[in-house]
Design a protein around this motif. Sequence first.
Motif, short mmCIF file in Angstrom:
data_model
loop_
_atom_site.label_atom_id
_atom_site.label_comp_id
_atom_site.label_asym_id
_atom_site.label_seq_id
_atom_site.Cartn_x
_atom_site.Cartn_y
_atom_site.Cartn_z
N ALA A 1 4.81 0.14 7.94
CA ALA A 1 4.42 0.90 6.74
C ALA A 1 3.54 0.06 5.82
N ILE A 2 3.87 -1.22 5.67
CA ILE A 2 3.06 -2.11 4.85
C ILE A 2 1.66 -2.25 5.45
N GLY A 3 1.60 -2.44 6.75
CA GLY A 3 0.31 -2.58 7.42
C GLY A 3 -0.55 -1.34 7.31
N GLU A 4 0.07 -0.18 7.47
CA GLU A 4 -0.70 1.07 7.42
C GLU A 4 -1.11 1.43 6.00
N ASN A 5 -0.24 1.17 5.03
CA ASN A 5 -0.57 1.53 3.65
C ASN A 5 -1.63 0.61 3.05
N TYR A 6 -1.51 -0.68 3.31
CA TYR A 6 -2.42 -1.64 2.68
C TYR A 6 -3.52 -2.12 3.61
N ARG A 7 -3.55 -1.59 4.84
CA ARG A 7 -4.56 -1.95 5.83
C ARG A 7 -4.54 -3.44 6.15
#
Length: 196
Positions: free
Chosen positions: A138-144
């Motif tokens: 989720a962190i990777g997808e939200n903040y790219r």
Amino acid sequence: MNHLLDLAMAVIISPRQALREITNEEKLKEGFILWIFVVFLLSLSLFQEGPGLVVQFLMLVLCMGAALLVHSAVIDYISGFWGGMGTARGITAGFMAASLPMAFSVFFTFLSVMGADVLSGIGSFVVFIWSFYLDVTAIGENYRFRPGKSFLIALTPYVLLVVFLIALMAIGVAAAVEGIANMQDVQSIESVIQQM
């Protein structure tokens, strides 16, 4: 409702795509419904005689909700500091959806009650790792972010908590040592020991 079930299934089967959709489109309503379902199942598994199921559910909602908001705020701040491009609404929705594996911990609670503590411990550990993986995703997808950076950012709140607790213990020990050093005579030390 059908879209919500598809989204829940996607979080389990293809989490990266599902969390990309949830975080980028800031699907707070869907994330909240998944999260409240998990909290309800957890309150059922933790139900004990006493205040009642409704009170335990509300207490769990308050405690887990506060922890979710603090965790989201800390991750949003740290990610923004590291150049992330996401939003607080997106990461909150992502963390709510990422809590879905905790619904499976109900089965391991029942295994523990039936006496299979080893299986319960292994299952709970797997659920924890799975939830942490979904948080990192989720962190990777939200903040790219790439997976490595997302992993480090996901660990940061826990590291900060450990540092805070160690500092708190060090202050307590320093205060105790200072108090003992300032005692005037052996009799006051003996009276302190006797009071313990």
